[in-house]
Design an enzyme around this catalytic site. Structure first.
Site, short mmCIF file in Angstrom:
data_model
loop_
_atom_site.label_atom_id
_atom_site.label_comp_id
_atom_site.label_asym_id
_atom_site.label_seq_id
_atom_site.Cartn_x
_atom_site.Cartn_y
_atom_site.Cartn_z
CG LEU A 1 -2.01 -0.98 1.38
CD1 LEU A 1 -2.63 -0.87 2.77
CD2 LEU A 1 -3.06 -0.78 0.30
CG HIS A 2 2.36 3.37 -3.14
ND1 HIS A 2 1.92 2.31 -3.88
CD2 HIS A 2 2.48 4.40 -4.02
CE1 HIS A 2 1.78 2.67 -5.13
NE2 HIS A 2 2.11 3.93 -5.26
NE ARG A 3 -2.06 3.86 -7.07
CZ ARG A 3 -1.45 4.56 -8.00
NH1 ARG A 3 -1.42 5.87 -7.92
NH2 ARG A 3 -0.85 3.96 -9.03
#
Length: 365
Positions: free
Chosen positions: A208-210
């Site tokens: 996850l990074h957005r």
């Protein structure tokens, strides 16, 4: 042969490096080009960028702008401020940008305002969600680029609808897949499975990074809750972006979500190849799992890479507990299968360089 064409190739974040590596290999086979790597420093720690340079065989950057973190406006403005003197000093015939990060749009703007030929690799992708910073970067970059190199057929359609002249648009395939295929054999030498005790054991991989997923505390809690539920069926390994790790401190992860430090490319590919499923909000990982025929649940409501859903192994799972759990349960019942999209064959770099050569008036097709 005339003087080699000077091309400044801009990288800002990890996916950019993976796309540029096969291009630099292909450029090196010809004396027609004098490419130089410019690192904006948008991803700036060793695990997020330095290790990738070494593993991918990229040259040492000619310039590192050392931008670091900041708001979108701060980062974009600082990149422009620091990139302009580099362009003036190096006097290139072209500037090549990849993907959809702030570095992409910022450096394209600088080059275009200086009258430099702009090449956008991975052009035409659209999520049709303008709340995504990446979507704005894509729209801006494509609107001003002189040569648009497209990874999938949806990109061709999108650019044509936006009124881009057909002669500027070329379907060349996917450089991310070039890198993946090139490094698959080397990834087998990774010790990551043994280091984690995963040899022969089923597991899932999560990333996850957005900002929409990790910067909103309630949304992040929702995602962690569903990952925790899925982990009851399948232990999940989660290489964590530094920004995401900070935000996870307030989340209850449970015992079966195992956080990892950011991984090098070869370690990550090794884990991906052996995983039963990948849960992600990354565009590039949607593509890689499709190329590897690995089930992927994309934790977003849209994707700018529709070919991964239409033909590949990717499923849009949404961002709510209920929608993601439903997608997981459907996947367990019917894993399905996919096919490899057109031109995802490991030869995209060849087509890119051939197209660039023609566009810069060196040779006919």
């Amino acid at each position: 042969m005339s003087t080699p064409v000077r091309i400044l190739c801009v990288a800002g974040a990890r996916p950019n490096f993976m796309k540029l590596a096969p291009l630099f290999r292909e450029f090196s086979r010809s004396q027609d080009f004098a490419p130089a790597l410019i690192h904006t420093g948008q991803h700036y720690d060793d695990q997020m960028s330095g290790q990738f340079f070494r593993e991918l065989g990229l040259p040492t950057p000619l310039h590192n702008l050392e931008i670091g973190s900041g708001s979108h406006a701060q980062q974009t403005g600082e990149i422009m401020k620091r990139f302009e003197p580099v362009v003036l000093q190096e006097d290139p015939q072209a500037v090549l940008v990849v993907g959809d990060v702030n570095s992409t749009a910022a450096c394209a703007l600088v080059a275009k305002k200086l009258g430099i030929f702009v090449i956008h690799v991975e052009a035409g992708l659209r999520s049709f969600d303008r709340s995504m910073p990446e979507e704005i970067n894509r729209l801006v970059t494509d609107a001003i680029s002189d040569l648009l190199l497209v990874t999938e057929e949806s990109g061709m359609r999108n650019l044509q609808k936006e009124g881009i002249a057909p002669e500027r648009i070329h379907f060349v395939g996917n450089l991310m897949i070039d890198s993946l295929y090139f490094h698959l054999e080397r990834s087998k030498a990774s010790s990551i499975l043994d280091d984690l005790g995963l040899r022969g054991r089923p597991f899932g991989l999560a990333t996850l990074h957005r900002p929409a997923n990790v910067d909103d505390p309630e949304q992040l809690q929702e995602l962690v809750r569903v990952l925790r539920t899925i982990s009851e069926d399948l232990v999940l390994y989660f290489p964590v972006h530094p920004r995401t790790r900070t935000r996870l401190r307030d989340c209850e992860l449970g015992q079966r979500i195992r956080l990892l430090e950011p991984l090098g490319y070869l370690d990550f590919v090794c884990l991906m190849v052996h995983s039963a499923v990948v849960l992600t909000d990354s565009g590039g990982i949607q593509e890689e799992t499709t190329a590897l025929s690995i089930p992927c649940l994309t934790l977003r409501n849209n994707t700018e890479r529709p070919i991964t859903v239409e033909e590949g192994t990717n499923r849009l799972a949404g961002t709510s507990y209920e929608s993601i759990l439903s997608a997981w349960q459907a996947l367990v019942k019917n894993p399905g299968s996919g096919k490899i999209p057109r031109f995802w064959d490991g030869k995209a770099a060849e087509r890119c360089v051939r197209t660039i050569r023609v566009a810069l008036h060196q040779t006919p097709l």
